[in-house]
Design an enzyme around this catalytic site. Structure first.
Site, mmCIF file in Angstrom:
data_model
loop_
_atom_site.group_PDB
_atom_site.id
_atom_site.type_symbol
_atom_site.label_atom_id
_atom_site.label_comp_id
_atom_site.label_asym_id
_atom_site.label_seq_id
_atom_site.Cartn_x
_atom_site.Cartn_y
_atom_site.Cartn_z
ATOM 1 N N GLU A 129 -0.679 -9.314 -1.241
ATOM 2 C CA GLU A 129 -2.110 -9.596 -1.058
ATOM 3 C C GLU A 129 -2.845 -9.573 -2.399
ATOM 4 O OE1 GLU A 129 -3.414 -8.128 3.266
ATOM 5 O OE2 GLU A 129 -2.327 -6.588 2.127
ATOM 6 N N GLU A 146 4.181 -5.833 7.060
ATOM 7 C CA GLU A 146 3.375 -4.797 7.724
ATOM 8 C C GLU A 146 3.721 -4.642 9.210
ATOM 9 O OE1 GLU A 146 0.807 -6.035 4.214
ATOM 10 O OE2 GLU A 146 2.309 -6.917 5.521
ATOM 11 N N GLY A 152 0.563 -5.150 0.632
ATOM 12 C CA GLY A 152 -0.614 -5.160 -0.250
ATOM 13 C C GLY A 152 -0.302 -5.735 -1.618
ATOM 14 N N ALA A 187 0.865 -1.172 0.000
ATOM 15 C CA ALA A 187 0.000 0.000 0.000
ATOM 16 C C ALA A 187 0.905 1.225 0.000
ATOM 17 C CB ALA A 187 -0.873 -0.013 1.248
HETATM 18 N N1 T1G Z 1 4.657 3.389 0.075
HETATM 19 C C1 T1G Z 1 5.144 4.610 -0.247
HETATM 20 N N2 T1G Z 1 6.448 4.863 -0.582
HETATM 21 C C2 T1G Z 1 7.267 3.817 -0.606
HETATM 22 C C3 T1G Z 1 6.841 2.500 -0.281
HETATM 23 C C4 T1G Z 1 5.465 2.306 0.060
HETATM 24 N N3 T1G Z 1 4.969 1.111 0.366
HETATM 25 N N4 T1G Z 1 7.908 1.678 -0.369
HETATM 26 C C5 T1G Z 1 8.949 2.439 -0.754
HETATM 27 N N5 T1G Z 1 8.587 3.715 -0.892
HETATM 28 C C6 T1G Z 1 9.442 4.837 -1.323
HETATM 29 C C7 T1G Z 1 10.547 5.161 -0.320
HETATM 30 O O1 T1G Z 1 10.105 6.045 0.677
HETATM 31 C C8 T1G Z 1 11.602 5.797 -1.221
HETATM 32 O O2 T1G Z 1 11.212 7.120 -1.446
HETATM 33 C C9 T1G Z 1 11.449 5.018 -2.528
HETATM 34 O O3 T1G Z 1 10.134 4.438 -2.483
HETATM 35 C C10 T1G Z 1 12.458 3.911 -2.677
HETATM 36 O O4 T1G Z 1 12.413 3.107 -1.524
HETATM 37 C C11 T1G Z 1 -2.858 -3.191 3.188
HETATM 38 C C12 T1G Z 1 -1.147 -1.793 4.754
HETATM 39 C C13 T1G Z 1 10.415 -1.994 -1.670
HETATM 40 C C14 T1G Z 1 12.215 -3.156 -0.501
HETATM 41 O O5 T1G Z 1 6.458 -2.246 4.039
HETATM 42 O O6 T1G Z 1 10.631 -2.231 2.041
HETATM 43 O O7 T1G Z 1 0.889 -2.854 2.248
HETATM 44 O O8 T1G Z 1 13.114 8.262 -0.367
HETATM 45 O O9 T1G Z 1 14.715 3.679 -0.679
HETATM 46 O O10 T1G Z 1 16.068 0.276 -0.730
HETATM 47 O O11 T1G Z 1 -1.604 -4.914 3.933
HETATM 48 O O12 T1G Z 1 11.204 0.368 -0.121
HETATM 49 O O13 T1G Z 1 13.110 7.916 -2.828
HETATM 50 O O14 T1G Z 1 11.482 9.503 -1.770
HETATM 51 O O15 T1G Z 1 13.359 1.835 0.362
HETATM 52 O O16 T1G Z 1 15.324 -0.330 -3.092
HETATM 53 C C15 T1G Z 1 3.966 -2.802 3.150
HETATM 54 C C16 T1G Z 1 8.143 -0.947 2.081
HETATM 55 C C17 T1G Z 1 3.236 -1.512 3.180
HETATM 56 C C18 T1G Z 1 7.507 -2.268 1.917
HETATM 57 C C19 T1G Z 1 12.716 -1.119 -1.888
HETATM 58 N N6 T1G Z 1 5.148 -2.671 2.323
HETATM 59 N N7 T1G Z 1 9.222 -0.701 1.128
HETATM 60 O O17 T1G Z 1 13.854 -0.820 -1.135
HETATM 61 O O18 T1G Z 1 14.287 1.569 -1.958
HETATM 62 S S1 T1G Z 1 1.821 -1.604 4.235
HETATM 63 C C20 T1G Z 1 6.325 -2.402 2.854
HETATM 64 C C21 T1G Z 1 10.405 -1.360 1.234
HETATM 65 C C22 T1G Z 1 0.699 -2.529 3.354
HETATM 66 C C23 T1G Z 1 -1.487 -3.708 3.289
HETATM 67 C C24 T1G Z 1 -0.551 -2.893 4.096
HETATM 68 C C25 T1G Z 1 11.488 -0.921 0.305
HETATM 69 C C26 T1G Z 1 11.658 -1.821 -0.946
HETATM 70 P P1 T1G Z 1 12.285 8.249 -1.608
HETATM 71 P P2 T1G Z 1 13.752 2.554 -0.841
HETATM 72 P P3 T1G Z 1 14.995 0.149 -1.751
#
Ligand code: T1G
Length: 699
Positions: free
Chosen positions: A105, A125, A102, A63
């Protein structure tokens, strides 16, 4: 049909839904709406199967976290997931890079999943104080069983594509090195040829738990590591619920629990940490055209605990490193410790013996500075003494090539004064690793007055390569972390003299969430380190109320864990700490000497004084520009000092208390104790008066 972030096209009998929302295809509102529009198109056209995939470097990484805290916009993710699961034609999700949260999912709602090798699949999450909120807690156990599902969701760690295939999480591993869409289309056609139909994951039955008490046992097994967090317990409850109820009922309960977690302070804190960790990697005040310098070879001066750990960081990242020592004996001892550390990691299954052999091949040793003349970077990790460090830097300046970067691992000292003894101050930078350096993630990169932007940028990028979280800081005594620690540790000492016991102070802080209380940390690090540092600063032993006890303990040879006695006694076998009546008597004597009245102190006062000391000094550091962002201060404390992640860090915690409350508490302590340390930092007073937060300072 095309929107800014979702394209749909019919290719023969395959409808292709392609998401393109850089950088990580997060499920923002436009993406969700775009998917629904594509489904509508495909429902009505001649497609026989729907292929869902993403452009760019990854499948959906979850998400859009930046949308949390904002008013929800329809369609929500549960609606998108339901529409995919109930789509009247088979849906194939083709995964690459990462499929997280998500994103996984959505893939779980698809009827078939294929993945490129190297893809990582997970539901992280819980690391954001959340739980999967779009069916993950109900569909994952239906595919992989309850035990694996719980491990994946309470741990938050991804699994590899190969492991996902074993688990039945994906149905097919695509050939590597092939363009994703064409490889996925190949598999889609095979599915059609095999007469594959719709196959809703939600219709499957959750395999029975391995034992009748499985869920209670599982709850007990995660109790310690999920201390203070609400999401892990809910995840166990929801998976248990999935065993007995249809997916729709499970998703309804999941949504309730998800919304509770999403609105919780700890999720707000962990989401702050997510973005703060990414923001702190970005340097704020260097020219945009600054380029990092190549670093192919590294040398480390000093093969002691810090030097050996630092060398391991580079060797483990595949960068050749030379350890330099004054004598063969010291060198062999240092190399021996490094070798044994790796042997331990093989025993623990972290590395294979083959991997360790390759890593150790990256480490060499010498006692001759001439052998490191060609190094791109040298990190000095010798005794924490200015004269000793300056002498080493003079030698390095004379021995190393002109464009070699010289870094000092000092944890307190003036990097400007170290740089000043060289002919290349623009090539000098501070690199404050934390002990054990091969384990601790934090790295304070210290920008001295003359440090060149490209040198700073190089070190910030190198930190990511060696798996560190780097925070750029300015020069002052103790930089960010240790400077704030001074006030924190001082309050712990004063509280002991005023009536609290070591076990009460540590107990209160650990119950509040700190990984370890201040006195136990002192014993772990060794009380002699602080003792020497005070002597180096010219503070005579027992001449200050707040260090009289620590000085006395050291002079009684109670150095902490390493001498099995410090503020506590330590069991030589288990290393567990025991309160020591001898220390209680000593504290009472010293309090009497310093005429400190003793009183009953409650845990709330302990937590208040220690956390307010951090907040007040952190604000002063921000005002001086030693740290660029409040989030940077938080990242330092979360990754270097055991501050609880789910409290977001000292600055985030201050905002959650409210700065007006913080200033009022500081003023009250100032009144109560007449101690000038409680004078509220001007920045806090200003922001409180303006009704602003520290977060409002974030650039
Ligand atoms: N939402 C918004 N921005 C995100 C994002 C996300 N999910 N993931 C990454 N970014 C942005 C981050 O801030 C950065 O921005 C850029 O992308 C590159 O990220 C309903 C509720 C995918 C492994 O927890 O673990 O889904 O600094 O520097 O090292 O169940 O990003 O460039 O402006 O980290 O190559 C669950 C989170 C969400 C994964 C890539 N998902 N992301 O790593 O790049 S909750 C996560 C990561 C959810 C549902 C629920 C990592 C990555 P900027 P980065 P990276």
């Amino acid at each position: 049909m095309t929107t800014a972030v979702v394209q749909y096209q019919l290719e023969g009998s395959i409808g292709i839904v392609r998401i393109d929302n850089p950088p990580v295809n997060a499920l923002s509102h436009p993406v969700r709406a775009g998917i629904m529009a594509a489904l509508d198109q495909a429902r009505a056209d001649g497609s026989k199967l729907l292929l869902l995939l993403c452009a760019g470097r990854t499948f959906i990484a979850g998400a859009d976290i930046s949308e949390f805290g904002k008013p929800p916009a329809e369609p929500g993710l549960p609606a998108v997931v339901a529409a995919i699961e109930h789509f009247p034609k088979p849906v194939l999700a083709a995964l690459h890079g990462t499929a997280l949260g998500g994103g996984l999912e959505v893939a779980l709602a698809a009827h078939y999943r294929c993945a490129l090798p190297g893809t990582r699949l997970g539901l992280p999450e819980v690391k954001l104080g959340l739980l999967p909120g779009a069916g993950g807690t109900q569909r994952l156990p239906r595919l992989v069983g309850v035990a694996t599902a719980l491990d994946m969701m309470t741990g938050g760690e991804p699994v590899s594509a190969a492991r996902a295939l074993e688990l039945g999480l994906v149905d097919h591993l695509l050939e590597g090195g092939v363009e994703l869409q064409s490889a996925a289309l190949g598999y889609a056609h095979q599915l059609l040829a095999d007469g594959a139909g719709v196959r809703p994951t939600g219709a499957r039955i959750v395999p029975a738990p391995p034992t009748p008490d499985f869920f209670d046992d599982y709850r007990a097994s995660i109790a310690r590591k999920s201390r203070g967090l609400i999401a892990p317990g809910y995840i166990v409850e929801l998976v248990e619920f999935a065993c007995l109820h249809p997916v729709e009922q499970g998703q309804a309960l999941e949504r309730e629990r998800f919304i509770e977690c999403r609105n919780s302070p700890q999720s707000a804190a962990l989401r702050h940490v997510f973005f703060a960790e990414r923001a702190c990697a970005k340097l704020t005040n260097i020219p945009a055209d600054t380029r990092a310098l190549p670093v192919k070879t590294v040398a480390v001066i000093g093969a002691g605990t810090m030097g050996g750990g630092i060398a391991m960081c580079f060797a483990s990242a595949g960068i050749p490193v030379t350890l330099v020592e004054t004598s063969r004996d010291n060198l062999d001892r240092g190399l021996g410790v490094v070798r044994r550390n790796y042997e331990t990691s093989v025993k623990r299954g972290r590395y294979t013996q083959g991997q360790v052999d390759d890593i150790l091949a990256n480490i060499t040793g010498t006692t001759d500075y001439a052998d490191i003349a060609g190094a791109d970077l040298v990190i000095e990790a010798v005794f924490e003494n200015m004269a000793v460090k300056q002498e080493v830097f003079r030698t390095l300046d004379a021995s190393c090539k002109a464009d070699c970067i010289l870094a000092t691992n000092t944890s307190y000292l003036d990097v400007n004064a170290i740089a000043a003894v060289t002919s290349r101050p623009e090539r000098v930078v501070g690199a404050h690793f934390f002990s054990p350096a091969n384990v601790m993630k934090l790295l304070e990169v210290v920008r001295a007055q003359k440090t060149a932007p490209e040198v700073l940028l190089t070190f910030m990028q190198l930190a990511k390569t060696i798996g560190k979280i780097a925070v750029a800081v300015g020069v002052c005594h103790g930089f960010v972390g240790n400077r704030m620690l001074k006030g924190y540790a001082r309050q712990a000492q004063l509280l002991l003299l005023e009536g609290a016991s070591p076990q009460q102070v540590d107990g209160a802080m650990e119950a509040w969430g700190m990984a370890m209380g201040p006195l136990a940390v002192g014993d772990l690090a060794g009380l002699d380190i602080g003792y020497r540092s005070r002597r180096d600063q010219g503070i005579a032993s027992r001449s200050a109320k707040e260090s009289a006890l620590a000085d006395t303990l050291v002079e009684m040879d109670r150095l902490g864990q390493k001498s099995a006695a410090g503020y506590y006694r330590y069991d030589p076998e288990t290393r567990s700490r025991q309160p020591d009546p001898e220390v209680a008597t000593l504290i009472a004597d010293i309090a009497a000497q310093w005429k400190v009245p003793r009183r009953v102190i409650d845990d709330e006062e302990i937590v208040d004084r220690l956390t307010l000391a951090l907040i007040n000094e952190g604000a002063a550091i921000l005002a001086e520009g030693i740290a660029a962002r409040p989030g940077d201060v938080d990242i330092v404390y979360l990754n270097g000092y055991g501050f609880p992640q789910w409290r977001g860090g000292p600055m985030f915690h201050a905002d959650s208390l409210g700065l007006a409350t913080v200033v009022a508490k500081l003023k009250a302590l100032r009144e109560l104790t007449a101690d000038p340390c409680w004078e509220p930092a001007a920045l806090l007073v200003q922001l409180a008066q303006e009704g602003r937060t520290l977060a409002s300072l974030q650039p």
